[in-house]
Design a protein around this motif. Structure first.
Motif, PDB file in Angstrom:
ATOM      1  N   ALA A  38     -81.400  40.852  -4.696  1.00 19.89           N
ATOM      2  CA  ALA A  38     -80.001  40.497  -4.975  1.00 19.89           C
ATOM      3  C   ALA A  38     -79.759  39.054  -4.542  1.00 19.89           C
ATOM      4  CB  ALA A  38     -79.058  41.436  -4.229  1.00 19.89           C
ATOM      5  N   ASP A  39     -78.625  38.499  -4.978  1.00 21.26           N
ATOM      6  CA  ASP A  39     -78.257  37.149  -4.556  1.00 21.26           C
ATOM      7  C   ASP A  39     -77.934  37.145  -3.060  1.00 21.26           C
ATOM      8  OD1 ASP A  39     -78.484  35.995  -7.079  1.00 21.26           O
ATOM      9  OD2 ASP A  39     -76.438  36.556  -7.623  1.00 21.26           O
ATOM     10  N   PRO A  40     -78.445  36.159  -2.301  1.00 20.58           N
ATOM     11  CA  PRO A  40     -78.134  36.077  -0.873  1.00 20.58           C
ATOM     12  C   PRO A  40     -76.677  35.662  -0.648  1.00 20.58           C
ATOM     13  CG  PRO A  40     -79.919  34.563  -1.469  1.00 20.58           C
ATOM     14  CD  PRO A  40     -79.417  35.166  -2.710  1.00 20.58           C
ATOM     15  N   GLU A  41     -76.046  36.235   0.367  1.00 21.89           N
ATOM     16  CA  GLU A  41     -74.683  35.874   0.746  1.00 21.89           C
ATOM     17  C   GLU A  41     -74.658  35.517   2.224  1.00 21.89           C
ATOM     18  OE1 GLU A  41     -71.916  38.914  -0.273  1.00 21.89           O
ATOM     19  OE2 GLU A  41     -72.684  39.091  -2.319  1.00 21.89           O
ATOM     20  N   ILE A  42     -73.953  34.445   2.557  1.00 22.14           N
ATOM     21  CA  ILE A  42     -73.876  33.982   3.946  1.00 22.14           C
ATOM     22  C   ILE A  42     -72.719  34.674   4.660  1.00 22.14           C
ATOM     23  CG2 ILE A  42     -73.360  31.995   5.402  1.00 22.14           C
ATOM     24  CD1 ILE A  42     -74.946  30.273   3.623  1.00 22.14           C
ATOM     25  N   ILE A  65     -81.845  27.727   7.392  1.00 23.06           N
ATOM     26  CA  ILE A  65     -82.651  28.503   6.451  1.00 23.06           C
ATOM     27  C   ILE A  65     -81.751  29.437   5.651  1.00 23.06           C
ATOM     28  CG2 ILE A  65     -84.487  30.216   6.249  1.00 23.06           C
ATOM     29  CD1 ILE A  65     -85.767  28.926   8.710  1.00 23.06           C
ATOM     30  N   ALA A  66     -80.742  30.021   6.298  1.00 25.56           N
ATOM     31  CA  ALA A  66     -79.795  30.898   5.601  1.00 25.56           C
ATOM     32  C   ALA A  66     -79.002  30.114   4.555  1.00 25.56           C
ATOM     33  CB  ALA A  66     -78.847  31.552   6.602  1.00 25.56           C
ATOM     34  N   GLU A  67     -78.538  28.925   4.916  1.00 19.85           N
ATOM     35  CA  GLU A  67     -77.776  28.101   3.977  1.00 19.85           C
ATOM     36  C   GLU A  67     -78.626  27.701   2.782  1.00 19.85           C
ATOM     37  OE1 GLU A  67     -76.227  24.814   6.175  1.00 19.85           O
ATOM     38  OE2 GLU A  67     -74.886  26.081   7.364  1.00 19.85           O
ATOM     39  N   ASN A  68     -79.856  27.265   3.019  1.00 24.04           N
ATOM     40  CA  ASN A  68     -80.740  26.850   1.929  1.00 24.04           C
ATOM     41  C   ASN A  68     -81.118  28.023   1.031  1.00 24.04           C
ATOM     42  OD1 ASN A  68     -80.742  24.165   2.710  1.00 24.04           O
ATOM     43  ND2 ASN A  68     -82.544  24.397   4.003  1.00 24.04           N
ATOM     44  N   THR A  69     -81.349  29.176   1.632  1.00 20.92           N
ATOM     45  CA  THR A  69     -81.681  30.356   0.838  1.00 20.92           C
ATOM     46  C   THR A  69     -80.523  30.740  -0.070  1.00 20.92           C
ATOM     47  OG1 THR A  69     -83.135  31.153   2.595  1.00 20.92           O
ATOM     48  CG2 THR A  69     -82.425  32.759   0.962  1.00 20.92           C
ATOM     49  N   ALA A  70     -79.309  30.736   0.468  1.00 26.44           N
ATOM     50  CA  ALA A  70     -78.136  31.108  -0.332  1.00 26.44           C
ATOM     51  C   ALA A  70     -77.864  30.078  -1.437  1.00 26.44           C
ATOM     52  CB  ALA A  70     -76.924  31.257   0.573  1.00 26.44           C
ATOM     53  N   GLU A  71     -78.139  28.819  -1.161  1.00 25.84           N
ATOM     54  CA  GLU A  71     -77.840  27.764  -2.128  1.00 25.84           C
ATOM     55  C   GLU A  71     -78.878  27.679  -3.248  1.00 25.84           C
ATOM     56  OE1 GLU A  71     -77.052  22.938  -2.294  1.00 25.84           O
ATOM     57  OE2 GLU A  71     -77.081  23.985  -0.367  1.00 25.84           O
ATOM     58  N   TYR A  72     -80.151  27.811  -2.916  1.00 25.03           N
ATOM     59  CA  TYR A  72     -81.204  27.528  -3.885  1.00 25.03           C
ATOM     60  C   TYR A  72     -81.901  28.766  -4.458  1.00 25.03           C
ATOM     61  CZ  TYR A  72     -80.673  22.768  -2.244  1.00 25.03           C
ATOM     62  OH  TYR A  72     -80.165  21.552  -1.914  1.00 25.03           O
ATOM     63  N   CYS A  73     -81.664  29.945  -3.893  1.00 24.70           N
ATOM     64  CA  CYS A  73     -82.352  31.157  -4.350  1.00 24.70           C
ATOM     65  C   CYS A  73     -81.365  32.153  -4.943  1.00 24.70           C
ATOM     66  CB  CYS A  73     -83.116  31.813  -3.188  1.00 24.70           C
ATOM     67  SG  CYS A  73     -84.391  30.775  -2.487  1.00 24.70           S
ATOM     68  N   GLY A  74     -81.816  32.898  -5.929  1.00 22.21           N
ATOM     69  CA  GLY A  74     -80.988  33.908  -6.555  1.00 22.21           C
ATOM     70  C   GLY A  74     -81.809  35.149  -6.861  1.00 22.21           C
ATOM     71  N   LYS A  75     -81.152  36.147  -7.381  1.00 32.02           N
ATOM     72  CA  LYS A  75     -81.786  37.410  -7.716  1.00 32.02           C
ATOM     73  C   LYS A  75     -82.969  37.169  -8.662  1.00 32.02           C
ATOM     74  CE  LYS A  75     -80.858  41.878  -9.813  1.00 32.02           C
ATOM     75  NZ  LYS A  75     -79.849  42.747 -10.418  1.00 32.02           N
ATOM     76  N   GLY A  76     -84.121  37.737  -8.316  1.00 33.59           N
ATOM     77  CA  GLY A  76     -85.303  37.624  -9.148  1.00 33.59           C
ATOM     78  C   GLY A  76     -86.198  36.442  -8.817  1.00 33.59           C
ATOM     79  N   ASP A  77     -85.736  35.523  -7.984  1.00 35.97           N
ATOM     80  CA  ASP A  77     -86.555  34.372  -7.602  1.00 35.97           C
ATOM     81  C   ASP A  77     -87.684  34.808  -6.675  1.00 35.97           C
ATOM     82  OD1 ASP A  77     -84.988  32.674  -9.067  1.00 35.97           O
ATOM     83  OD2 ASP A  77     -83.889  31.877  -7.351  1.00 35.97           O
ATOM     84  N   ILE A  78     -88.825  34.144  -6.781  1.00 36.16           N
ATOM     85  CA  ILE A  78     -89.953  34.421  -5.906  1.00 36.16           C
ATOM     86  C   ILE A  78     -89.759  33.632  -4.613  1.00 36.16           C
ATOM     87  CG2 ILE A  78     -92.433  34.200  -5.593  1.00 36.16           C
ATOM     88  CD1 ILE A  78     -92.742  34.533  -8.592  1.00 36.16           C
ATOM     89  N   VAL A  79     -89.845  34.342  -3.499  1.00 40.14           N
ATOM     90  CA  VAL A  79     -89.733  33.703  -2.182  1.00 40.14           C
ATOM     91  C   VAL A  79     -90.940  34.081  -1.349  1.00 40.14           C
ATOM     92  CG1 VAL A  79     -87.237  33.497  -2.160  1.00 40.14           C
ATOM     93  CG2 VAL A  79     -88.290  35.576  -1.304  1.00 40.14           C
TER      94      VAL A  79
END
Length: 71
Positions: free
Chosen positions: A13-17, A57-71
């Motif tokens: 899912a999309d990350p939320e801060i 790391i939380a801010e960058n993850t929420a800003e640049y990553c979305g559902k389905g992205d490989i992390v």
């Protein structure tokens, strides 16, 4: 001795801060990690790993990553 693990998979899912009581930012993410071998039925199983990231790391993850992205 420090334990270390590397997990590679897709975001469920999309990350939320959210903010903690001490004004630290955090995000909860779930990573879907496929297994590299098949089960008895001939299908690949998937493990869902819950992770928590804090501050930058939380801010960058929420800003640049979305559902389905490989992390």
């Amino acid at each position: 001795m420090l334990n270390q693990i590397v997990i590679a998979g897709r975001l469920v899912a999309d990350p939320e801060i959210t903010e903690c009581e001490n004004n630290k930012k955090r995000t909860y993410i779930t990573v879907a990690v496929p297994r590299s071998y098949k089960n008895m039925d001939g299908n690949y199983d998937t493990d869902f790993v819950d992770c928590v990231a804090f501050d930058a790391i939380a801010e960058n993850t929420a800003e640049y990553c979305g559902k389905g992205d490989i992390v």
